[in-house]
Design a protein around this motif. Structure first.
Motif, short mmCIF file in Angstrom:
data_model
loop_
_atom_site.label_atom_id
_atom_site.label_comp_id
_atom_site.label_asym_id
_atom_site.label_seq_id
_atom_site.Cartn_x
_atom_site.Cartn_y
_atom_site.Cartn_z
N ARG A 142 6.24 -15.41 19.03
CA ARG A 142 7.26 -16.89 18.55
C ARG A 142 8.63 -16.46 18.06
N TYR A 143 8.29 -15.24 17.39
CA TYR A 143 9.64 -14.72 16.69
C TYR A 143 10.14 -13.29 17.15
N GLY A 201 12.65 -11.58 17.59
CA GLY A 201 13.48 -10.23 17.13
C GLY A 201 13.51 -10.40 15.42
N GLU A 202 13.38 -11.56 15.01
CA GLU A 202 13.42 -11.46 13.58
C GLU A 202 12.74 -12.65 13.14
N MET A 203 12.31 -12.85 11.78
CA MET A 203 11.60 -13.79 11.38
C MET A 203 11.82 -13.97 9.74
N THR A 204 12.00 -15.09 9.32
CA THR A 204 12.29 -15.29 7.71
C THR A 204 10.93 -15.91 7.23
N ILE A 205 10.52 -15.28 6.17
CA ILE A 205 9.26 -16.12 5.41
C ILE A 205 9.81 -16.53 4.11
N VAL A 206 9.16 -17.13 3.45
CA VAL A 206 9.44 -17.67 2.03
C VAL A 206 8.13 -17.63 1.17
N LEU A 207 8.41 -17.02 0.13
CA LEU A 207 7.54 -16.94 -0.77
C LEU A 207 7.84 -17.76 -2.06
N GLN A 208 6.89 -18.89 -2.05
CA GLN A 208 7.28 -19.83 -3.00
C GLN A 208 6.05 -20.63 -3.34
N HIS A 209 5.49 -21.38 -2.74
CA HIS A 209 4.58 -22.26 -3.26
C HIS A 209 3.28 -21.64 -3.09
N TRP A 210 2.79 -21.04 -1.90
CA TRP A 210 1.59 -20.68 -1.71
C TRP A 210 1.83 -19.40 -0.88
N PHE A 211 1.21 -18.17 -1.58
CA PHE A 211 1.19 -16.98 -0.84
C PHE A 211 0.01 -16.37 -1.51
N ALA A 212 -0.67 -15.31 -1.05
CA ALA A 212 -1.87 -14.66 -1.62
C ALA A 212 -1.73 -13.15 -1.36
N ASP A 213 -2.46 -12.30 -2.11
CA ASP A 213 -2.70 -10.99 -1.82
C ASP A 213 -1.31 -10.22 -1.50
N LEU A 214 -0.20 -10.62 -2.18
CA LEU A 214 0.78 -9.64 -2.39
C LEU A 214 0.59 -8.34 -2.94
N GLU A 215 0.97 -7.37 -2.22
CA GLU A 215 0.78 -5.98 -2.62
C GLU A 215 1.99 -5.22 -2.38
N THR A 216 2.56 -4.16 -3.19
CA THR A 216 3.70 -3.41 -2.80
C THR A 216 2.87 -1.98 -2.50
N GLY A 217 3.90 -1.31 -1.80
CA GLY A 217 3.68 0.19 -1.60
C GLY A 217 4.72 0.87 -1.41
N GLU A 218 4.63 1.99 -1.20
CA GLU A 218 5.70 3.04 -1.31
C GLU A 218 6.44 2.61 0.10
N ASP A 219 5.86 2.19 1.03
CA ASP A 219 6.64 2.09 2.39
C ASP A 219 6.79 0.58 2.82
N GLY A 220 6.20 -0.30 2.12
CA GLY A 220 6.44 -1.80 2.39
C GLY A 220 5.54 -2.73 1.32
N PHE A 221 5.35 -3.92 1.89
CA PHE A 221 4.68 -4.91 1.15
C PHE A 221 3.76 -5.61 2.22
N SER A 222 2.79 -6.20 1.46
CA SER A 222 1.87 -6.99 2.41
C SER A 222 1.62 -8.14 1.63
N VAL A 223 1.39 -9.43 2.41
CA VAL A 223 1.31 -10.80 1.86
C VAL A 223 0.67 -11.49 2.81
N THR A 224 -0.25 -12.53 2.30
CA THR A 224 -0.81 -13.65 3.15
C THR A 224 -0.02 -14.90 3.21
N LEU A 225 0.36 -15.44 4.15
CA LEU A 225 1.12 -16.63 4.19
C LEU A 225 0.31 -17.49 4.92
N ASN A 226 0.60 -18.91 4.60
CA ASN A 226 -0.18 -19.98 5.44
C ASN A 226 0.81 -20.52 6.42
N PHE A 227 0.48 -20.62 7.79
CA PHE A 227 1.14 -21.01 8.86
C PHE A 227 0.37 -22.16 9.52
N GLY A 228 0.67 -23.27 9.16
CA GLY A 228 0.03 -24.68 9.61
C GLY A 228 -1.65 -24.54 9.30
#
Length: 154
Positions: free
Chosen positions: A57-58, A60-87
């Motif tokens: 669906r995306y 080339g690039e995608m924009t995510i929003v961290l605002q109302h609902w997100f879970a399991d946000l973790e940061t590491g040396e090389d990047g970050f992971s997060v769970t977002l709700n899509f529909g």
């Protein structure tokens, strides 16, 4: 060959470090006040991990929003992971710091934009002179400012 300081890459690393620090704090303590983030990333980066239907669906690039609902946000040396709700479908994402193209917190009018190496190696078009600063009436907020690091590159 003359040795030189690569300010562009140094700035990119520093600004990605800033994003890392901000997201690590949010992971530990939650979003403070009205802060929220729009993060645009390159879905074709080889280390991005997203569901196939999202990369389809995306492409080339995608924009995510961290605002109302997100879970399991973790940061590491090389990047970050997060769970977002899509529909009503929670999807885990992994985004390397190098895949981030923009990071914006509109609540405080802060933004960063990262240009790719390929874009920076093209001949840049001359930038128009910056507008002269106008005094801002008390109580009013100006437009969000996005910092482009291209002007620091050769």
């Amino acid at each position: 060959m003359t040795r030189s300081i690569d300010y562009g890459n140094l700035m990119h690393r520093a600004m990605r470090g800033l994003i890392h620090e901000v997201l690590a704090d949010v992971a530990a303590n939650g979003l403070p006040g009205k802060h929220h983030f729009f993060i645009t990333f390159d879905t074709q980066h080889p280390d991005v991990e997203i569901a196939d239907w999202l990369s389809d669906r995306y492409p080339g690039e995608m924009t995510i929003v961290l605002q109302h609902w997100f879970a399991d946000l973790e940061t590491g040396e090389d990047g970050f992971s997060v769970t977002l709700n899509f529909g009503d479908n929670p999807e885990p994402l992994y985004i390397p710091w190098d895949a981030v193209k923009t990071f914006v917190d509109p609540s405080v009018e802060f933004g960063l934009r990262f240009e790719t190496q390929a874009a920076s190696q093209q001949t840049p078009e001359p930038e128009p002179p910056p507008p002269s600063p106008k005094p801002e009436p008390k109580g009013e907020r100006g437009a969000a400012q996005v910092v482009s690091l291209d002007k620091f590159r050769k």
